[in-house]
Design an enzyme around this catalytic site. Structure first.
Site, short mmCIF file in Angstrom:
data_model
loop_
_atom_site.label_atom_id
_atom_site.label_comp_id
_atom_site.label_asym_id
_atom_site.label_seq_id
_atom_site.Cartn_x
_atom_site.Cartn_y
_atom_site.Cartn_z
N THR A 98 9.71 112.01 1.98
CA THR A 98 9.15 110.85 1.28
C THR A 98 7.64 110.88 1.45
O THR A 98 7.12 110.74 2.56
CB THR A 98 9.72 109.54 1.84
N LYS A 174 11.30 107.73 -5.55
CA LYS A 174 11.77 107.57 -4.17
C LYS A 174 11.13 106.35 -3.52
O LYS A 174 11.77 105.64 -2.73
CB LYS A 174 11.44 108.83 -3.36
N LYS A 242 6.94 103.99 8.25
CA LYS A 242 6.35 105.05 7.43
C LYS A 242 6.64 104.84 5.95
O LYS A 242 5.73 104.79 5.12
CB LYS A 242 6.88 106.41 7.87
#
Length: 300
Positions: A98, A174, A242
């Site tokens: 990602t 995503k 994150k």
């Protein structure tokens, strides 16, 4: 039948290891690379191969990069021991972490300059689906990259979403997925502990809400971990500061307000501050429980 290919999986964590298993099961020669030697040895025990990047990379058709973040991806691709410098023109990088869309576009341009194809291909589905070859892959890149990566995609994924020829579109999608997934996990934790504050045990909440309109995939997947008091990390708390941070960075650049995402992020940050970063992400429920003076299943 797809012709057997030479595939490397760089990053043999919970997702990468399953992807390597799926490539092996499909009959491909599969090399594994990881900073943890025991992960490589485990793959060798299942029929995988090992070696050095300089010796293996020239013979690869596909290199799937399944590391944690953009920093690690760039190091694997273009660091001092980077793989791209050793790959042959026409081979393909399948980048699965990602990362921000701009980063994916940067990596694609650098690969293209060396004659290596790049598929922006973040993944979704979890460790079990990775091991079964049933991932969802949100992919974007030129048709030649899709063609070059096809053997790996067929082995590792149940569904590949073709999001167009422009790298970065897969990573953008995503980010949308991670926005929803992170928010849904935090909402699940809030709902479970809210029910507990009203005298409703987590198991009962799971039984009822999973059959009602308030349910979600994350609720049905993660709430059982709380009910069982089992926080073995299938997907850890540490992932979400994150990933939701990436979502908010993208939103900021687009001048888009994402307040619900920001609130969910703070709950995961609080969980890491409690020392829960390595636990299953359902452990974010412990933040709510602590603040409300509640005891969850499995806690003294």
């Amino acid at each position: 039948m797809t012709k057997a290919k030479s595939i490397a999986v760089v990053g043999l964590g919970s997702m990468g290891f399953g992807m390597a298993q799926s490539a092996l099961r499909a009959g491909h020669a599969t090399w594994g690379f990881d900073v943890a030697p025991d992960r490589v040895e485990k793959l060798i025990g299942e029929g995988g191969k090992s070696g050095s990047i300089p010796s293996v990379a020239p013979g690869l058709d596909i290199a799937a990069i399944v590391v944690l973040n953009a920093h690690q991806t760039k190091a694997v691709l273009f660091g001092d021991t980077g793989i791209v410098q050793h790959m042959t023109p026409g081979s393909c990088v399948v980048s699965c972490a990602t990362v921000p869309p701009d980063f994916a576009r940067e990596m694609a341009a650098k690969c293209t300059a060396r004659g290596v194809l790049y598929l922006d291909a973040p993944i979704s589905g979890g460790a079990a689906k990775a091991a079964d070859g049933l991932l969802k892959i949100m992919a974007s890149g030129p048709p030649a990259a899709f063609e070059a990566a096809q053997a790996a995609l067929d082995a590792m994924a149940e569904t590949v979403f073709d999001l167009g020829a422009e790298p970065g579109c897969g990573s953008a999608m995503k980010a949308v997925n991670q926005l929803l997934a992170g928010v849904h996990i935090a909402a699940m934790a809030e709902a479970i502990t809210f029910g507990k504050s009203q005298g409703i045990e987590p198991g009962r909440t799971l039984d009822v809400i999973s059959k009602c309109a308030g349910t979600s995939w994350m609720f049905e997947n993660r709430a059982p971990h709380i009910v069982a008091g089992d926080y073995s990390p299938r997907s850890s708390v540490n992932i979400w500061p994150k990933d939701l941070g990436i979502v908010l960075d993208i939103a900021k650049a687009a001048r888009f307000s994402a307040p619900i995402t920001a609130v969910a992020l703070q709950q995961f940050v609080a969980a890491t501050g409690m020392g829960l970063g390595g636990e299953d992400d359902a452990a974010v429920a412990k933040v709510y429980a602590r603040n409300a003076g509640l005891t969850l299943p499995g806690e003294a």
